[in-house]
Motif scaffolding. Structure first.
Motif, PDB file in Angstrom:
ATOM      1  N   GLN A 171      13.023   6.711  18.909  1.00 36.13           N
ATOM      2  CA  GLN A 171      11.858   5.863  18.711  1.00 36.13           C
ATOM      3  C   GLN A 171      11.402   5.201  20.007  1.00 36.13           C
ATOM      4  O   GLN A 171      12.179   5.017  20.934  1.00 36.13           O
ATOM      5  N   GLN A 172      10.137   4.810  20.014  1.00 36.62           N
ATOM      6  CA  GLN A 172       9.574   4.173  21.212  1.00 36.62           C
ATOM      7  C   GLN A 172      10.305   2.865  21.521  1.00 36.62           C
ATOM      8  O   GLN A 172      10.600   2.579  22.669  1.00 36.62           O
ATOM      9  N   HIS A 173      10.575   2.081  20.489  1.00 35.92           N
ATOM     10  CA  HIS A 173      11.337   0.852  20.688  1.00 35.92           C
ATOM     11  C   HIS A 173      12.721   1.044  20.089  1.00 35.92           C
ATOM     12  O   HIS A 173      12.865   1.636  19.026  1.00 35.92           O
ATOM     13  N   THR A 189       4.385  11.341  25.569  1.00 33.29           N
ATOM     14  CA  THR A 189       4.529  10.656  26.854  1.00 33.29           C
ATOM     15  C   THR A 189       3.150  10.395  27.435  1.00 33.29           C
ATOM     16  O   THR A 189       2.175  11.062  27.096  1.00 33.29           O
ATOM     17  N   HIS A 190       3.085   9.372  28.298  1.00 32.74           N
ATOM     18  CA  HIS A 190       1.822   9.090  28.995  1.00 32.74           C
ATOM     19  C   HIS A 190       1.791   9.754  30.356  1.00 32.74           C
ATOM     20  O   HIS A 190       0.814   9.690  31.072  1.00 32.74           O
ATOM     21  N   THR A 191       2.912  10.363  30.739  1.00 34.94           N
ATOM     22  CA  THR A 191       2.987  10.965  32.067  1.00 34.94           C
ATOM     23  C   THR A 191       2.550  12.428  31.984  1.00 34.94           C
ATOM     24  O   THR A 191       3.244  13.267  31.409  1.00 34.94           O
ATOM     25  N   ARG A 218       9.441  -2.036   8.205  1.00 37.78           N
ATOM     26  CA  ARG A 218       8.168  -2.210   8.898  1.00 37.78           C
ATOM     27  C   ARG A 218       8.500  -2.086  10.378  1.00 37.78           C
ATOM     28  O   ARG A 218       9.650  -2.124  10.774  1.00 37.78           O
ATOM     29  N   ARG A 219       7.480  -1.979  11.217  1.00 37.68           N
ATOM     30  CA  ARG A 219       7.773  -1.855  12.622  1.00 37.68           C
ATOM     31  C   ARG A 219       7.867  -3.193  13.292  1.00 37.68           C
ATOM     32  O   ARG A 219       7.261  -4.117  12.902  1.00 37.68           O
ATOM     33  N   ASN A 260      -3.187   4.205  24.448  1.00 35.13           N
ATOM     34  CA  ASN A 260      -2.426   3.212  23.702  1.00 35.13           C
ATOM     35  C   ASN A 260      -3.158   2.909  22.408  1.00 35.13           C
ATOM     36  O   ASN A 260      -4.340   2.594  22.419  1.00 35.13           O
ATOM     37  N   GLY A 261      -2.448   3.024  21.311  1.00 37.67           N
ATOM     38  CA  GLY A 261      -3.057   2.719  20.021  1.00 37.67           C
ATOM     39  C   GLY A 261      -3.779   3.896  19.402  1.00 37.67           C
ATOM     40  O   GLY A 261      -4.444   3.752  18.381  1.00 37.67           O
ATOM     41  N   ALA A 262      -3.651   5.082  19.989  1.00 32.86           N
ATOM     42  CA  ALA A 262      -4.354   6.239  19.454  1.00 32.86           C
ATOM     43  C   ALA A 262      -3.741   6.725  18.140  1.00 32.86           C
ATOM     44  O   ALA A 262      -4.395   7.416  17.368  1.00 32.86           O
ATOM     45  N   GLY A 263      -2.477   6.381  17.886  1.00 28.07           N
ATOM     46  CA  GLY A 263      -1.865   6.759  16.617  1.00 28.07           C
ATOM     47  C   GLY A 263      -0.704   7.732  16.739  1.00 28.07           C
ATOM     48  O   GLY A 263      -0.277   8.302  15.744  1.00 28.07           O
ATOM     49  N   LYS A 264      -0.159   7.888  17.933  1.00 26.58           N
ATOM     50  CA  LYS A 264       0.933   8.844  18.143  1.00 26.58           C
ATOM     51  C   LYS A 264       2.196   8.410  17.410  1.00 26.58           C
ATOM     52  O   LYS A 264       2.818   9.194  16.690  1.00 26.58           O
ATOM     53  N   THR A 265       2.564   7.126  17.633  1.00 27.69           N
ATOM     54  CA  THR A 265       3.785   6.634  16.992  1.00 27.69           C
ATOM     55  C   THR A 265       3.635   6.648  15.475  1.00 27.69           C
ATOM     56  O   THR A 265       4.571   6.985  14.746  1.00 27.69           O
ATOM     57  N   THR A 266       2.448   6.313  14.996  1.00 33.60           N
ATOM     58  CA  THR A 266       2.218   6.333  13.555  1.00 33.60           C
ATOM     59  C   THR A 266       2.474   7.726  12.993  1.00 33.60           C
ATOM     60  O   THR A 266       3.148   7.882  11.969  1.00 33.60           O
ATOM     61  N   LEU A 267       1.982   8.733  13.675  1.00 41.49           N
ATOM     62  CA  LEU A 267       2.150  10.108  13.194  1.00 41.49           C
ATOM     63  C   LEU A 267       3.623  10.482  13.084  1.00 41.49           C
ATOM     64  O   LEU A 267       4.065  11.005  12.058  1.00 41.49           O
ATOM     65  N   LEU A 274       1.057  -4.193  16.556  1.00 40.78           N
ATOM     66  CA  LEU A 274       0.318  -3.516  17.625  1.00 40.78           C
ATOM     67  C   LEU A 274       1.089  -2.308  18.147  1.00 40.78           C
ATOM     68  O   LEU A 274       2.316  -2.264  18.060  1.00 40.78           O
ATOM     69  N   SER A 275       0.383  -1.374  18.729  1.00 42.28           N
ATOM     70  CA  SER A 275       1.062  -0.252  19.382  1.00 42.28           C
ATOM     71  C   SER A 275       1.748  -0.791  20.637  1.00 42.28           C
ATOM     72  O   SER A 275       1.397  -1.850  21.145  1.00 42.28           O
ATOM     73  N   GLY A 276       2.762  -0.040  21.105  1.00 41.48           N
ATOM     74  CA  GLY A 276       3.550  -0.500  22.242  1.00 41.48           C
ATOM     75  C   GLY A 276       2.706  -0.896  23.445  1.00 41.48           C
ATOM     76  O   GLY A 276       2.887  -1.959  24.036  1.00 41.48           O
ATOM     77  N   GLY A 277       1.770  -0.046  23.803  1.00 41.05           N
ATOM     78  CA  GLY A 277       0.949  -0.315  24.967  1.00 41.05           C
ATOM     79  C   GLY A 277       0.072  -1.542  24.777  1.00 41.05           C
ATOM     80  O   GLY A 277      -0.167  -2.309  25.713  1.00 41.05           O
ATOM     81  N   ASN A 278      -0.399  -1.744  23.566  1.00 40.50           N
ATOM     82  CA  ASN A 278      -1.231  -2.912  23.320  1.00 40.50           C
ATOM     83  C   ASN A 278      -0.422  -4.199  23.325  1.00 40.50           C
ATOM     84  O   ASN A 278      -0.912  -5.252  23.724  1.00 40.50           O
TER      85      ASN A 278
HETATM   86  N1  LIG Z   1       2.654  -1.669  10.805  1.00 40.61           N
HETATM   87  C1  LIG Z   1       1.375  -1.766  11.249  1.00 40.61           C
HETATM   88  N2  LIG Z   1       0.526  -2.667  10.739  1.00 40.61           N
HETATM   89  C2  LIG Z   1      -0.739  -2.756  11.180  1.00 40.61           C
HETATM   90  N3  LIG Z   1      -1.263  -1.983  12.147  1.00 40.61           N
HETATM   91  C3  LIG Z   1      -0.474  -1.059  12.709  1.00 40.61           C
HETATM   92  C4  LIG Z   1       0.887  -0.901  12.295  1.00 40.61           C
HETATM   93  N4  LIG Z   1       1.426   0.093  13.020  1.00 40.61           N
HETATM   94  C5  LIG Z   1       0.463   0.529  13.853  1.00 40.61           C
HETATM   95  N5  LIG Z   1      -0.685  -0.142  13.663  1.00 40.61           N
HETATM   96  C6  LIG Z   1      -1.936   0.082  14.386  1.00 40.61           C
HETATM   97  O1  LIG Z   1      -2.202   1.463  14.362  1.00 40.61           O
HETATM   98  C7  LIG Z   1      -2.775   1.910  15.597  1.00 40.61           C
HETATM   99  C8  LIG Z   1      -1.971   3.051  16.135  1.00 40.61           C
HETATM  100  O2  LIG Z   1      -0.723   2.587  16.590  1.00 40.61           O
HETATM  101  P1  LIG Z   1       0.406   3.530  17.223  1.00 40.61           P
HETATM  102  O3  LIG Z   1       1.598   2.699  17.423  1.00 40.61           O
HETATM  103  O4  LIG Z   1       0.530   4.742  16.400  1.00 40.61           O
HETATM  104  O5  LIG Z   1      -0.231   3.908  18.627  1.00 40.61           O
HETATM  105  P2  LIG Z   1       0.381   4.793  19.817  1.00 40.61           P
HETATM  106  O6  LIG Z   1      -0.514   5.957  19.979  1.00 40.61           O
HETATM  107  O7  LIG Z   1       1.794   5.061  19.578  1.00 40.61           O
HETATM  108  O8  LIG Z   1       0.170   3.836  21.069  1.00 40.61           O
HETATM  109  P3  LIG Z   1       1.137   3.491  22.341  1.00 40.61           P
HETATM  110  O9  LIG Z   1       0.908   4.521  23.363  1.00 40.61           O
HETATM  111  O10 LIG Z   1       0.615   2.185  22.818  1.00 40.61           O
HETATM  112  O11 LIG Z   1       2.522   3.420  21.835  1.00 40.61           O
HETATM  113  C9  LIG Z   1      -2.808   0.683  16.484  1.00 40.61           C
HETATM  114  O12 LIG Z   1      -4.110   0.179  16.470  1.00 40.61           O
HETATM  115  C10 LIG Z   1      -1.868  -0.290  15.846  1.00 40.61           C
HETATM  116  O13 LIG Z   1      -2.282  -1.604  16.063  1.00 40.61           O
END
Ligand SMILES: Nc1ncnc2c1ncn2[C@@H]1O[C@H](COP(=O)(O)OP(=O)(O)OP(=O)(O)O)[C@@H](O)[C@H]1O
Ligand SMILES: [Mg+2]
Lengths: 527, 310
Positions: free
Chosen positions: A95-97, A205-207, B309-310, A49-56, A421-425
């Motif tokens: 999208q995740q959400h 996916t986490h699975t 934004r998300r 969670n928070g590794a950056g997958k959704t960001t990518l 925050l990322s979804g898991g966080n």
């Molecule tokens: N719009 C934003 N503003 C500030 N920080 C952000 C934003 N989007 C993501 N982050 C931060 O970037 C990091 C990566 O988030 P991301 O959502 O990519 O994680 P993830 O791998 O998808 O996690 P998860 O499995 O929980 O969904 C997290 O620390 C998150 O808090």
């Protein structure tokens, strides 16, 4: 997968991201990440969670702009500044959400942005969307309002919307968390079909089992950096978990839970006390629709009762009941002998009932408030957070920092908005708030949804700890592995009715499977 | 109740006729606002837009001698003003309430100033009521609804068109999506800002027509602050009509009726302090909004600027 994609060595990958860097205040969400997807390839993405997958994938879809790095589609460097541009280049995402409009119908949501002609006929669109849903085995009523659908159904709408656009590159960001096993199986068939048609698929996916089953290659991210990319055939789940978390993780899977003679350590001897939560003849009606039908259920102190069922069978109403935001039409709900049927949220909380709701965005968090504020929304009126009506920000920050550390919420500070925050966080924030209070009854609905394997292990430990401290736990989940791993007794809900309440020993996958689908023997009801 | 005794069918027909007449200008404005609000834009400045376009329309009609020119100029004035508001609210993400308030204050001041220097617009040409053939002779309904001015029938057509556009066209779909969940619309490839600007321009055009319907159609001229709260009534009608064109029109009818009653009561020898009577439409608007059941929900993103934004 059967065979690896065959393509001439000269063909450029369909998509190629190089050296992607994305910095948010306080975090480097992506720190030099590469991603390539050949046509016909399913590329899995794994990371905590928070590794950056959704960001990518948000960068690929134009929802975020990278600080550094390049994107190439079909060998040509491109800039993707909006989802509109991504779509026009044949990139679509689930999208995740959810990104759905609740006041529009399923068909309208699918059509939106892709209408084709200026005037449309609802009937024709609904027919087309219905046919497409059928093709992909997604059971949906195209004329239903999205706002009235269960989470699982909304996920299907998202998938349908994505497929309707006939994309060349398809991204799925945790598409399976709210689907039932058959649907997941169907989705993976779809993924394979898409790949065989020469499209590129990204699957997050986490699975681990899912990744193993459907991908060609898997890339692991840790804290925004690439740990590596592997051919799926060359890795195994424990190895992947280690790469991802950096330590050994105890994996829970349906396979383990199935072996009846395995005595899971979560079930180790523990004291069971008096009945704390007592639902007697609880019926909830919505107009003339029956949401809950004469529910009889008790949970004792120190006991975990698992409520298994496909989502949308009355679980949401049950949770609302125990938040105090909905009243039973008839019947009573007692906590420690006190009738709370007509009580509002404050009295439920005062009675020590803590609820982890199933939808962290809708009911779990106030997304525009900070993490620290979200961690005290239930206790903001009390000392030490407020004195004579004035808030103490010092206390709030300190409390936030402590809980963030304890529950390993990954965020720059308690002042960070929950939305970022990322979804898991985000899920961890909800858990931290509810589990850090005085818990007499814990109602946990889908508590591990969207969590990585390491976090699932932690949550399991916390639920067990709450139970051992004497809490009565009602675990509501559509994940049978989770139910079986934790529950002392298992109840099955279908269309608002409890079909059976089984002791842990009797609750096997073989027994539960048919019950989940609503098949019930007369003998079962009697027991 | 107190009125019941002496009202003849003729008097009732008169009452409805003046209700429909008085509701017409409000109806245009409310219809425009229905588009704006469906797209998530609230326009508190309708009163000002209506006032400014009433003056511009009357002036253009008076100096060109053409009613059509008057309406066209009023419409363009409304669009221009909404264009400015769009620049502020969407381009700069300014607060919509503040911009709307500003529009009202500026429009009131500016129209008063202009009016004092050009006076002549008090003599604009106007629209005469039509006689719609045999329809005008239907008992009760004929005199009430089929001897109205052209503006009334145009409003009915536009309402039908609005209902169709919002329900059945791609643009209407995008409009509703943008007003409810702009992030979802964005993710679906809809250009949120563009759709919102378009909705605002439509709102401006219709508000402009409303202003002209008042100054050219109804009063044949301009007087200081002649709109007198009708822009705000239109805003209330949109809520009362739950953002649905026909229902919004009906709500305008209710307010028109209240307005008409104010004129009719003295004629029926029912004596009420005139200041209380003048409050009637506004009182009804207040009561209507207060008693409305909770089910009517405004578009979720109403008045919220959109940023990705998300
Ligand atoms: N719009 C934003 N503003 C500030 N920080 C952000 C934003 N989007 C993501 N982050 C931060 O970037 C990091 C990566 O988030 P991301 O959502 O990519 O994680 P993830 O791998 O998808 O996690 P998860 O499995 O929980 O969904 C997290 O620390 C998150 O808090
Ligand atoms: Mg994510």
């Amino acid at each position: 997968m059967t065979d690896s994609p065959v393509r001439p060595p000269t063909a450029p990958p369909l998509v190629e991201l190089r050296g992607i860097v994305k910095v948010f205040p306080g975090v480097r969400a992506n720190d030099g990440v590469d991603h390539t997807n050949a046509a016909g390839e399913v590329h899995g993405r794994l990371g905590e969670n928070g590794a950056g997958k959704t960001t990518l994938v948000s960068i690929l879809y134009g929802l975020e702009q990278p600080d550094e790095g390049t994107i190439a589609v079909n060998g040509t460097a491109v800039r993707i500044e909006s989802p509109r541009q991504a779509l026009s280049r044949g990139i679509a995402i689930v999208q995740q959400h959810f990104a759905l409009v609740p006041t529009l119908t399923v068909a309208e949501n699918v059509l939106l942005g892709q209408e084709g002609r200026p005037v449309f006929s609802a009937a024709r669109v609904e027919a087309a969307v219905g046919a497409l849903a059928e093709t992909y085995g997604l059971a949906l009523d195209p004329s239903a309002l999205v706002g009235e659908l269960s989470i699982g159904q909304r996920q299907r709408v998202e998938i349908l919307k994505c497929l309707y656009r006939e994309p060349q590159v398809v991204v799925f960001d945790e598409p399976t968390t709210v689907l039932i096993p058959e649907e997941i199986e169907r989705l993976f068939e779809t993924v394979r079909t898409l790949a065989s048609e020469g499209r590129a698929v990204v699957l997050i996916t986490h699975t681990l089992d899912e990744l193993m089953a459907v991908t060609d290659r898997i890339s692991v991210l840790r804290a925004g950096r690439s740990v590596g990319t592997f051919a799926t055939a060359e890795v195994d789940p424990p190895g992947l978990a280690r790469l991802m978390v950096g330590r050994e993780v105890k994996l829970r899977s349906a396979v383990v839970a199935r072996a009846e003679d395995v005595q899971l350590e979560e079930h180790a001897e523990h004291e069971v006390g008096d009945v704390v939560l007592d639902l007697a003849g609880v019926t909830v009606l919505d107009g003339s629709t029956v949401r809950l039908d004469r529910i009889e259920l008790t949970v004792r102190a120190g006991e975990v009762v698992g409520l298994a069922g496909v989502e949308g069978n009355g679980q949401r109403e049950l949770v609302q009941l125990m938040c105090g935001t909905r009243r039973p039409t008839s019947g009573t709900v007692r906590v420690g002998g006190v009738d709370l049927s007509a009580a509002g949220p404050l009295r439920w909380q005062a009675a020590g009932v803590r609820v982890v709701t199933e939808d962290r965005h809708a009911t779990g968090l106030v997304l525009d408030m900070s993490v620290g504020e979200n961690l005290v929304t239930d206790r903001i009126h009390h000392r030490p957070f407020s004195r004579r009506g004035l808030l103490s920000f010092g206390q709030l920050l300190q409390h936030g920092r402590r809980l963030m550390r304890e529950f390993r919420v990954k965020a720059p500070s308690p002042a960070t908005p929950a939305r970022s925050l990322s979804g898991g966080n985000q899920q961890r924030v909800v858990l931290a708030r509810e589990l850090s209070a005085d818990v007499r009854v814990l109602v946990a609905a889908q508590p591990t949804r969207g969590l990585d394997v390491g976090a699932i292990e932690e949550v399991t430990e916390r639920v067990v700890a709450a139970r051992d401290a004497g809490a009565a736990v009602l675990l509501i989940s559509s994940d049978l592995a989770e139910i079986l791993a934790l529950s002392d007794r298992v109840a099955v809900i279908h269309r608002g009715r409890l079909l059976a309440v089984l002791a842990q020993r009797e609750a096997t996958l073989e027994r539960l499977g048919p019950l989940l689908a609503g098949h019930v023997d007369v003998a079962e009801v009697a027991s | 109740m107190m009125v019941g005794i002496s009202i003849t069918a003729g008097a009732a027909s008169d009452l409805f006729a003046s209700a429909a007449r008085l509701a017409t200008p409000i109806g245009f404005v409310a219809l425009g606002e229905t588009f704006g609000e469906a797209a998530g834009i609230i326009n508190i400045g309708l009163e000002g837009v209506m006032l400014a376009s009433a003056l511009a329309g009357a002036w253009a009609a008076a100096s060109s001698g053409s009613v059509l020119t008057g309406f066209a100029v009023a419409m363009l004035t409304g669009m221009a003003l909404l264009g400015v508001m769009a620049l502020l609210c969407i381009g700069l993400r300014a607060n919509q309430i503040v911009v709307g308030l500003g529009m009202n204050l500026v429009a009131l001041g500016a129209t008063t100033l202009v009016f004092k220097s050009v006076r002549t617009v008090a003599l604009a040409p106007g629209l005469d009521p039509l006689q719609l053939g045999f329809l005008a002779d239907i008992p009760f309904l004929g005199p009430a609804f089929f001897r109205q001015r052209l503006t009334f029938f145009v409003l009915l057509l536009l309402t039908a068109a609005a209902a169709f556009v919002l329900r059945r066209t791609a643009w209407g779909l995008r409009l509703r999506a943008v007003g409810e969940t702009p992030a979802a619309a964005d993710a679906a490839g809809v250009r949120v800002d563009a759709v919102r600007v378009q909705a605002m321009l439509v709102c401006g055009a219709l508000a402009g027509l409303g202003g002209a319907a008042l100054s050219i159609g109804e009063l044949r001229g301009f007087t200081e602050n002649m709109v007198a709260g009708k822009g705000f009534i239109a805003l209330a009608a949109v809520i009362f009509g739950r953002w649905k064109p026909w229902a919004v029109l009906a709500a305008c009818g209710v307010f028109g009726l209240a307005d008409a009653l104010q004129g009719q009561l003295p004629a029926w020898d029912i004596n009420f302090p005139p200041s209380v009577l003048r409050m009637l439409p506004y009182l009804i608007a207040l009561v209507a909004l207060a008693v409305q059941r909770g089910r009517a929900r405004p578009p979720a993103a109403l008045s919220i600027p959109y940023e990705r934004r998300r």
